[in-house]
Every structure is written in C-alpha cells, then in structure tokens.
Design a protein around this motif. Structure first.
Motif, PDB file in Angstrom:
ATOM      1  N   THR A 289      -6.095   3.415  -9.221  1.00 22.67           N
ATOM      2  CA  THR A 289      -6.413   3.759  -7.832  1.00 22.67           C
ATOM      3  C   THR A 289      -6.738   2.515  -7.016  1.00 22.67           C
ATOM      4  O   THR A 289      -6.273   2.351  -5.874  1.00 22.67           O
ATOM      5  CB  THR A 289      -7.597   4.743  -7.779  1.00 22.67           C
ATOM      6  OG1 THR A 289      -7.224   5.968  -8.418  1.00 22.67           O
ATOM      7  CG2 THR A 289      -8.018   5.023  -6.347  1.00 22.67           C
ATOM      8  N   LEU A 290      -7.530   1.625  -7.587  1.00 18.29           N
ATOM      9  CA  LEU A 290      -7.918   0.397  -6.890  1.00 18.29           C
ATOM     10  C   LEU A 290      -6.701  -0.490  -6.615  1.00 18.29           C
ATOM     11  O   LEU A 290      -6.607  -1.123  -5.549  1.00 18.29           O
ATOM     12  CB  LEU A 290      -8.961  -0.362  -7.717  1.00 18.29           C
ATOM     13  CG  LEU A 290     -10.322   0.330  -7.824  1.00 18.29           C
ATOM     14  CD1 LEU A 290     -11.180  -0.353  -8.888  1.00 18.29           C
ATOM     15  CD2 LEU A 290     -11.033   0.329  -6.478  1.00 18.29           C
ATOM     16  N   ALA A 291      -5.771  -0.514  -7.576  1.00 17.68           N
ATOM     17  CA  ALA A 291      -4.551  -1.294  -7.360  1.00 17.68           C
ATOM     18  C   ALA A 291      -3.740  -0.712  -6.209  1.00 17.68           C
ATOM     19  O   ALA A 291      -3.190  -1.447  -5.372  1.00 17.68           O
ATOM     20  CB  ALA A 291      -3.717  -1.321  -8.644  1.00 17.68           C
ATOM     21  N   GLY A 292      -3.700   0.617  -6.135  1.00 21.08           N
ATOM     22  CA  GLY A 292      -2.956   1.264  -5.046  1.00 21.08           C
ATOM     23  C   GLY A 292      -3.610   1.040  -3.691  1.00 21.08           C
ATOM     24  O   GLY A 292      -2.926   0.981  -2.669  1.00 21.08           O
ATOM     25  N   LEU A 293      -4.927   0.875  -3.684  1.00 21.22           N
ATOM     26  CA  LEU A 293      -5.639   0.620  -2.430  1.00 21.22           C
ATOM     27  C   LEU A 293      -5.598  -0.852  -2.032  1.00 21.22           C
ATOM     28  O   LEU A 293      -6.003  -1.203  -0.925  1.00 21.22           O
ATOM     29  CB  LEU A 293      -7.118   1.046  -2.569  1.00 21.22           C
ATOM     30  CG  LEU A 293      -7.391   2.546  -2.706  1.00 21.22           C
ATOM     31  CD1 LEU A 293      -8.874   2.778  -2.997  1.00 21.22           C
ATOM     32  CD2 LEU A 293      -6.986   3.282  -1.435  1.00 21.22           C
ATOM     33  N   ASP A 294      -5.115  -1.687  -2.952  1.00 22.15           N
ATOM     34  CA  ASP A 294      -5.116  -3.135  -2.728  1.00 22.15           C
ATOM     35  C   ASP A 294      -6.532  -3.577  -2.319  1.00 22.15           C
ATOM     36  O   ASP A 294      -6.748  -4.172  -1.263  1.00 22.15           O
ATOM     37  CB  ASP A 294      -4.098  -3.513  -1.638  1.00 22.15           C
ATOM     38  CG  ASP A 294      -3.745  -5.005  -1.684  1.00 22.15           C
ATOM     39  OD1 ASP A 294      -4.209  -5.696  -2.633  1.00 22.15           O
ATOM     40  OD2 ASP A 294      -3.044  -5.474  -0.786  1.00 22.15           O
ATOM     41  N   TRP A 295      -7.463  -3.233  -3.196  1.00 20.87           N
ATOM     42  CA  TRP A 295      -8.897  -3.382  -2.922  1.00 20.87           C
ATOM     43  C   TRP A 295      -9.261  -4.776  -2.423  1.00 20.87           C
ATOM     44  O   TRP A 295     -10.064  -4.935  -1.508  1.00 20.87           O
ATOM     45  CB  TRP A 295      -9.692  -3.043  -4.180  1.00 20.87           C
ATOM     46  CG  TRP A 295     -11.191  -3.075  -4.007  1.00 20.87           C
ATOM     47  CD1 TRP A 295     -12.025  -4.114  -4.276  1.00 20.87           C
ATOM     48  CD2 TRP A 295     -12.018  -2.011  -3.519  1.00 20.87           C
ATOM     49  NE1 TRP A 295     -13.335  -3.770  -3.996  1.00 20.87           N
ATOM     50  CE2 TRP A 295     -13.354  -2.477  -3.524  1.00 20.87           C
ATOM     51  CE3 TRP A 295     -11.770  -0.711  -3.070  1.00 20.87           C
ATOM     52  CZ2 TRP A 295     -14.427  -1.689  -3.116  1.00 20.87           C
ATOM     53  CZ3 TRP A 295     -12.845   0.075  -2.670  1.00 20.87           C
ATOM     54  CH2 TRP A 295     -14.150  -0.424  -2.683  1.00 20.87           C
ATOM     55  N   SER A 296      -8.688  -5.809  -3.026  1.00 17.70           N
ATOM     56  CA  SER A 296      -9.050  -7.183  -2.678  1.00 17.70           C
ATOM     57  C   SER A 296      -8.430  -7.674  -1.379  1.00 17.70           C
ATOM     58  O   SER A 296      -8.766  -8.763  -0.910  1.00 17.70           O
ATOM     59  CB  SER A 296      -8.649  -8.134  -3.814  1.00 17.70           C
ATOM     60  OG  SER A 296      -9.307  -7.793  -5.008  1.00 17.70           O
ATOM     61  N   ALA A 297      -7.530  -6.886  -0.802  1.00 16.21           N
ATOM     62  CA  ALA A 297      -6.826  -7.351   0.402  1.00 16.21           C
ATOM     63  C   ALA A 297      -7.783  -7.632   1.548  1.00 16.21           C
ATOM     64  O   ALA A 297      -7.528  -8.502   2.381  1.00 16.21           O
ATOM     65  CB  ALA A 297      -5.783  -6.321   0.826  1.00 16.21           C
ATOM     66  N   SER A 298      -8.893  -6.905   1.578  1.00 16.37           N
ATOM     67  CA  SER A 298      -9.847  -7.083   2.673  1.00 16.37           C
ATOM     68  C   SER A 298     -10.858  -8.190   2.376  1.00 16.37           C
ATOM     69  O   SER A 298     -11.784  -8.409   3.156  1.00 16.37           O
ATOM     70  CB  SER A 298     -10.606  -5.772   2.911  1.00 16.37           C
ATOM     71  OG  SER A 298     -11.331  -5.405   1.740  1.00 16.37           O
ATOM     72  N   GLY A 299     -10.672  -8.859   1.244  1.00 16.53           N
ATOM     73  CA  GLY A 299     -11.592  -9.934   0.879  1.00 16.53           C
ATOM     74  C   GLY A 299     -12.696  -9.502  -0.063  1.00 16.53           C
ATOM     75  O   GLY A 299     -13.560 -10.318  -0.416  1.00 16.53           O
ATOM     76  N   ALA A 300     -12.697  -8.227  -0.466  1.00 19.62           N
ATOM     77  CA  ALA A 300     -13.693  -7.749  -1.433  1.00 19.62           C
ATOM     78  C   ALA A 300     -13.198  -8.060  -2.844  1.00 19.62           C
ATOM     79  O   ALA A 300     -12.157  -7.553  -3.262  1.00 19.62           O
ATOM     80  CB  ALA A 300     -13.909  -6.250  -1.269  1.00 19.62           C
ATOM     81  N   PRO A 301     -13.920  -8.888  -3.612  1.00 21.83           N
ATOM     82  CA  PRO A 301     -13.450  -9.270  -4.947  1.00 21.83           C
ATOM     83  C   PRO A 301     -13.372  -8.063  -5.887  1.00 21.83           C
ATOM     84  O   PRO A 301     -14.180  -7.136  -5.806  1.00 21.83           O
ATOM     85  CB  PRO A 301     -14.504 -10.269  -5.428  1.00 21.83           C
ATOM     86  CG  PRO A 301     -15.186 -10.759  -4.189  1.00 21.83           C
ATOM     87  CD  PRO A 301     -15.157  -9.596  -3.240  1.00 21.83           C
ATOM     88  N   LEU A 302     -12.394  -8.079  -6.773  1.00 25.93           N
ATOM     89  CA  LEU A 302     -12.221  -7.027  -7.773  1.00 25.93           C
ATOM     90  C   LEU A 302     -11.959  -7.672  -9.124  1.00 25.93           C
ATOM     91  O   LEU A 302     -11.172  -8.612  -9.232  1.00 25.93           O
ATOM     92  CB  LEU A 302     -11.041  -6.116  -7.398  1.00 25.93           C
ATOM     93  CG  LEU A 302     -10.640  -5.069  -8.450  1.00 25.93           C
ATOM     94  CD1 LEU A 302     -11.740  -4.036  -8.632  1.00 25.93           C
ATOM     95  CD2 LEU A 302      -9.314  -4.394  -8.063  1.00 25.93           C
TER      96      LEU A 302
END
Length: 334
Positions: A289-302
């Motif tokens: 799910t996190l990969a699909g949301l591209d979690w780090s795109a907004s600068g939030a580290p994953l």
C-alpha cells in the motif's frame, strides 16, 4: 619558616647549649677547687679559643647548603566520562491508572540545560510494559546504540494499555469500554512532557510490536502532527470488529492511510519477520500500500524491511534495533 631555616636554628641552639654547658662545668670545677667560694655562672667566661671554635662551627653550619626538596606532584585529574557513554536507568510510575516505565538516558542528569526526544513503545496483546524490559532488553539496547553514537540520547516510554479484556484494547477507544486512546493522547503525553525535558512533537516518536504496531500507526493517523516518527514491528493494520464494532474501519490503518494528506505524512518504519505466519501477510500488504501511495514522494522518509524470525522477540528485537539506527540517522545529536 622554611625547613632549611629550622635546621640551622636548631643547630645553633644545640651549639649554644653545649657552650653554656661547658661554661657551667668550668664554674662548678672552680667552686670545687676553691671550697666555699660562691658560684656565679654569670661571671664565668669561656676561653677565647673555645668561643672562637663554637662560633666557627655555627658559621659553618649556617653556610652548609641543604638539598632542595623534590616538588610535590600535581594531582592527576580524574577524566569525566562523555555524557553519551553513561548508562540509563528505568523509572516506574503510575499515570492515570496505568503503569508506565520510563528509560532515562545517562546524559539526562549531566546535561540539565538539554531537552531530549521521546519515543513511546507499545506492547502487544496480551502483554505489558515489562515485556520490553525482560524480553526486548530495551535498556541495554538503547545504552549500546547511544554510547556507540548510532542514536542520540532519548527518553523511552513503555506504558501498559491495561484494557478491559486481558490487555486487549489495541491502544484504542473500543466498544467494550476502553478509553486508552484518550488516556494516551490527553494524559500520558502531556504528563511526560511536563515531567521531563522533552522536545515536543518534532522530537516525539511512537513504535509498537504486533497489536502495538497497529496502535502506533493507528494513533499517528488519527492524530496528525502528534508524532514525527512512527514504527511498526510485525504489526497488524486492520481494527478487530470484536473490539471496535462499527468503528473498526475508522480504526484500520490499512484503510485510513489513504486519506492522510501528503503534507501530514510522517517518517515511517514498517518491519516484519520473514517466518511470521501470524501477521506477515498484513505487513506485506501495508508495504505494498505504501509503495502504491509513493509515501516518500512528499519528503516523508520510509523504511520497510524483513528480518529473520517468526512472530517473536527474535524478529521484534531486530526490527527495533534497525528502526532506531535509522531514526538515529535522522535525529542527530544537537
């Protein structure tokens, strides 16, 4: 008076006493020879030769040099250990009816002007705060990471959820009557912030294992901005209906994470045990799910990883250590 002066004064006094003794002896001898002639020590005078000899000895003694005493060595200073090398200790408290253990780093006492980050660690279900100490050996882990320079000194808080059904609240407000979420947000965090010198939300993290992993992510999603770092160790991400009833969807990170605005995302660690047959599939689904949301795109580290081990401390301890090392790379020593 110096040692040399005292020695010379003593020697002079000895010679004078000897000279007076010789004079007295001479006077006594004169009286003995003269029978009843009165004795007058005051009028007895030594011979010029004896007087000259005595004065010469006094002068020689006074002129004789005295060996200098060796200098007194300065005391060796005791080195002060670096603050980060000092071991921490655990304080047991009762806050709002819940047992709470707090790891206080050694640097806290020797840096009275400093403030410190805080990480809350949530136990699983069933479980309690002491499990982190006995099973996870967290104080020793934290001491090692801090003294090794891999993590700045932090306060670590281990609370008991003490749910109404065998510690089974999943750290939420449940339909069974639990109010753990309210206690955590409204009582526990403010109490820790007023009792200890903390950094506030910018230096506040939360992590948990199993049901505690659910709790850490669920609380962070339900209260954006409250935590800047979140960790899940072999967690589950769907709220059990038996606990939350009609509110289970609102307490399911697998669902609610889609609704979090990108500007409210936080640094997130998701780990799982490679042999975990309990919640391994939940962890894999959340990572997807996190990969699909591209979690780090907004600068939030994953950081997502798999470690060896089943649903046990073998995996949880490895995940905790790895996540804290990762956290240390973000929360450097100020």
């Amino acid at each position: 008076m110096t040692r040399e002066t005292r020695r010379r004064a003593g020697l002079a006094a000895t010679l004078v006493a000897a000279l007076l003794g010789a004079i007295l002896t001479t006077a006594i001898a004169v009286r003995a020879r003269g029978g009843s002639a009165p004795l007058s020590v005051a009028t007895a005078t030594p011979s010029p030769a004896a007087e000259a000899t005595a004065l010469a000895e006094i002068a020689t003694a006074a002129a004789t040099p005295v060996p200098a005493l060796p200098p007194t060595p300065a005391p060796t200073p005791v080195p002060t250990p670096p603050p980060d090398s000092l071991p921490g200790h655990v304080v047991t408290s009762s806050i709002g009816g819940h047992t709470v253990l707090v790891y206080v780093p050694g640097a806290y006492a020797v840096e009275p002007a400093s403030t410190f980050p805080v990480v809350y660690f949530l136990h699983g279900s069933p479980g309690n705060a002491q499990g982190w100490i006995d099973g996870g050996r967290m104080p020793a882990m934290l001491d090692g990471l801090i003294s090794g320079g891999r993590l700045r000194p932090i306060l670590a808080v281990f609370p008991d959820d003490q749910g109404v059904v065998a510690d089974d609240s999943y750290w939420g407000n449940t339909s069974l009557g639990d109010t753990v979420e309210t206690w955590f947000v409204s009582t526990l965090i403010p109490t820790i912030d007023t009792t200890y010198r903390t950094l506030g939300a910018g230096g506040r993290g939360i992590a948990g294992l199993s049901a505690g992993g659910f709790g850490s992510v669920n609380l962070a999603l339900r209260h954006p901005g409250l935590f800047s770092w979140v960790g899940s160790y072999s967690g589950v991400f769907t709220g059990p209906t038996r606990l939350f009833g009609a509110d289970s969807a609102a307490n399911s990170p697998a669902i609610t994470i889609d609704n979090l605005p990108t500007n409210e995302r936080f640094a997130l660690y998701v780990g799982g045990g490679a042999q975990d047959t309990d919640f391994g599939s939940d962890t894999a689904a959340m990572i997807s799910t996190l990969a699909g949301l591209d979690w780090s795109a907004s600068g939030a580290p994953l950081d997502a990883e798999w470690v060896p081990g089943p649903h046990s401390w073998e995996a949880w301890s490895a995940e905790a250590k790895d996540s804290l090392i990762w956290l240390g790379s973000m929360w450097g020593r100020s």
